[in-house]
Design a protein around this motif. Structure first.
Motif, PDB file in Angstrom:
ATOM      1  N   LYS A 172       5.896   4.367  11.012  1.00 35.35           N
ATOM      2  CA  LYS A 172       7.083   4.225  11.856  1.00 35.35           C
ATOM      3  C   LYS A 172       6.861   5.108  13.082  1.00 35.35           C
ATOM      4  O   LYS A 172       6.301   6.197  12.972  1.00 35.35           O
ATOM      5  N   ALA A 173       7.269   4.641  14.234  1.00 31.02           N
ATOM      6  CA  ALA A 173       7.061   5.388  15.484  1.00 31.02           C
ATOM      7  C   ALA A 173       7.566   6.815  15.339  1.00 31.02           C
ATOM      8  O   ALA A 173       8.648   7.061  14.816  1.00 31.02           O
ATOM      9  N   GLY A 174       6.741   7.757  15.768  1.00 33.20           N
ATOM     10  CA  GLY A 174       7.104   9.169  15.739  1.00 33.20           C
ATOM     11  C   GLY A 174       6.777   9.879  14.443  1.00 33.20           C
ATOM     12  O   GLY A 174       6.941  11.092  14.347  1.00 33.20           O
ATOM     13  N   GLU A 175       6.329   9.158  13.437  1.00 30.09           N
ATOM     14  CA  GLU A 175       6.008   9.765  12.148  1.00 30.09           C
ATOM     15  C   GLU A 175       4.497   9.958  12.022  1.00 30.09           C
ATOM     16  O   GLU A 175       3.731   9.085  12.403  1.00 30.09           O
ATOM     17  N   SER A 176       4.100  11.091  11.453  1.00 31.43           N
ATOM     18  CA  SER A 176       2.671  11.358  11.290  1.00 31.43           C
ATOM     19  C   SER A 176       2.144  10.833   9.954  1.00 31.43           C
ATOM     20  O   SER A 176       0.950  10.590   9.815  1.00 31.43           O
ATOM     21  N   GLU A 177       3.025  10.662   8.983  1.00 28.60           N
ATOM     22  CA  GLU A 177       2.629  10.152   7.673  1.00 28.60           C
ATOM     23  C   GLU A 177       3.019   8.676   7.569  1.00 28.60           C
ATOM     24  O   GLU A 177       4.088   8.278   8.033  1.00 28.60           O
ATOM     25  N   PRO A 178       2.193   7.875   6.921  1.00 34.09           N
ATOM     26  CA  PRO A 178       2.545   6.457   6.777  1.00 34.09           C
ATOM     27  C   PRO A 178       3.736   6.271   5.838  1.00 34.09           C
ATOM     28  O   PRO A 178       3.883   6.995   4.854  1.00 34.09           O
ATOM     29  N   ALA A 179       4.558   5.278   6.140  1.00 39.44           N
ATOM     30  CA  ALA A 179       5.672   4.924   5.266  1.00 39.44           C
ATOM     31  C   ALA A 179       5.178   4.109   4.079  1.00 39.44           C
ATOM     32  O   ALA A 179       5.802   4.094   3.024  1.00 39.44           O
ATOM     33  N   LEU A 180       4.031   3.451   4.271  1.00 38.85           N
ATOM     34  CA  LEU A 180       3.499   2.571   3.250  1.00 38.85           C
ATOM     35  C   LEU A 180       1.987   2.461   3.418  1.00 38.85           C
ATOM     36  O   LEU A 180       1.500   2.346   4.543  1.00 38.85           O
ATOM     37  N   VAL A 181       1.269   2.529   2.312  1.00 39.44           N
ATOM     38  CA  VAL A 181      -0.174   2.267   2.308  1.00 39.44           C
ATOM     39  C   VAL A 181      -0.426   1.331   1.134  1.00 39.44           C
ATOM     40  O   VAL A 181       0.042   1.582   0.021  1.00 39.44           O
ATOM     41  N   GLY A 182      -1.138   0.258   1.406  1.00 35.51           N
ATOM     42  CA  GLY A 182      -1.414  -0.697   0.339  1.00 35.51           C
ATOM     43  C   GLY A 182      -2.739  -1.392   0.549  1.00 35.51           C
ATOM     44  O   GLY A 182      -3.344  -1.285   1.624  1.00 35.51           O
ATOM     45  N   PRO A 183      -3.203  -2.093  -0.465  1.00 37.53           N
ATOM     46  CA  PRO A 183      -4.485  -2.805  -0.343  1.00 37.53           C
ATOM     47  C   PRO A 183      -4.395  -3.895   0.721  1.00 37.53           C
ATOM     48  O   PRO A 183      -3.332  -4.455   0.971  1.00 37.53           O
ATOM     49  N   TRP A 184      -5.517  -4.191   1.342  1.00 39.05           N
ATOM     50  CA  TRP A 184      -5.579  -5.245   2.351  1.00 39.05           C
ATOM     51  C   TRP A 184      -6.633  -6.253   1.957  1.00 39.05           C
ATOM     52  O   TRP A 184      -7.666  -5.910   1.377  1.00 39.05           O
ATOM     53  N   THR A 185      -6.387  -7.482   2.277  1.00 39.69           N
ATOM     54  CA  THR A 185      -7.236  -8.598   1.881  1.00 39.69           C
ATOM     55  C   THR A 185      -8.572  -8.594   2.620  1.00 39.69           C
ATOM     56  O   THR A 185      -8.618  -8.348   3.825  1.00 39.69           O
ATOM     57  N   MET A 186      -9.621  -8.916   1.889  1.00 45.76           N
ATOM     58  CA  MET A 186     -10.945  -9.073   2.501  1.00 45.76           C
ATOM     59  C   MET A 186     -10.995 -10.394   3.254  1.00 45.76           C
ATOM     60  O   MET A 186     -10.326 -11.350   2.880  1.00 45.76           O
ATOM     61  N   GLY A 187     -11.804 -10.428   4.285  1.00 40.12           N
ATOM     62  CA  GLY A 187     -11.999 -11.652   5.043  1.00 40.12           C
ATOM     63  C   GLY A 187     -12.897 -12.618   4.287  1.00 40.12           C
ATOM     64  O   GLY A 187     -13.377 -12.323   3.183  1.00 40.12           O
ATOM     65  N   ARG A 188     -13.165 -13.735   4.907  1.00 42.72           N
ATOM     66  CA  ARG A 188     -13.976 -14.762   4.253  1.00 42.72           C
ATOM     67  C   ARG A 188     -15.403 -14.308   3.986  1.00 42.72           C
ATOM     68  O   ARG A 188     -16.048 -14.778   3.062  1.00 42.72           O
ATOM     69  N   ASP A 189     -15.900 -13.364   4.794  1.00 44.56           N
ATOM     70  CA  ASP A 189     -17.273 -12.892   4.582  1.00 44.56           C
ATOM     71  C   ASP A 189     -17.370 -11.870   3.446  1.00 44.56           C
ATOM     72  O   ASP A 189     -18.445 -11.398   3.115  1.00 44.56           O
ATOM     73  N   LYS A 190     -16.227 -11.525   2.846  1.00 44.01           N
ATOM     74  CA  LYS A 190     -16.160 -10.579   1.711  1.00 44.01           C
ATOM     75  C   LYS A 190     -16.699  -9.191   2.060  1.00 44.01           C
ATOM     76  O   LYS A 190     -17.017  -8.404   1.183  1.00 44.01           O
TER      77      LYS A 190
END
Length: 161
Positions: free
Chosen positions: A39-57
């Motif tokens: 969130k703007a102005g915050e130094s720590e993330p509000a959320l961290v989660g896994p992200w999908t790999m692209g087609r090239d894996k």
């Protein structure tokens, strides 16, 4: 006057818009990727989660408007729940019935860094303030404590601060 941090950015691994930033980062724990929502102005993330790999894996899937909007919604909900939990930890309300009338007794903790304290308050059925006294942040509001305070004419509780 606008700064560079206010300008929207729409890149494969970085999106910034409407007060939020999504950044795709290498997941240090394994071979995959993660996304962090700030969130703007915050130094720590509000959320961290896994992200999908692209087609090239090998590389992450690029961010897009739908993914960004979903991440903003999810991160906003996480923050809202955190605020609700904090509010519940710092505020308590009980009701005392006396002479056919209800009195609402509340405890509101003020988490000041140097000297935390709390306000013990009483309200009539119409919401009008009956009393307010400062007590220690460690004051335990129980049904018996509330009843005792009401029965004693809202005198500052002795030995409880």
């Amino acid at each position: 006057m606008s700064s560079d941090l206010d300008e929207p950015v729409f890149e494969a691994r970085l999106w910034r818009d409407n007060g939020w930033t999504a950044q795709v980062i290498k997941n240090e724990d394994d071979e995959g990727w993660a996304v962090a929502m700030f969130k703007a102005g915050e130094s720590e993330p509000a959320l961290v989660g896994p992200w999908t790999m692209g087609r090239d894996k090998k590389n992450p899937k690029p961010l897009d408007v739908n993914a960004f909007n979903t991440l903003v919604k999810t991160a906003s909900e996480v923050l809202r729940r955190h605020e609700q939990q904090l509010h519940a930890q710092l505020n308590k309300a009980l009701y005392v019935a006396r002479d056919g009338a209800w009195t609402k007794v509340t405890l509101e903790i003020v988490p000041a860094e140097d000297d935390p304290y709390a306000w013990l308050s009483a309200f009539d059925a119409a919401g009008e303030s009956l009393a307010r006294v400062k007590v220690s942040a460690g004051f335990k509001l129980s049904q018996s404590a509330a009843e005792s305070w009401v029965d004693n004419g809202f005198e500052r509780p002795a030995g409880r601060d």
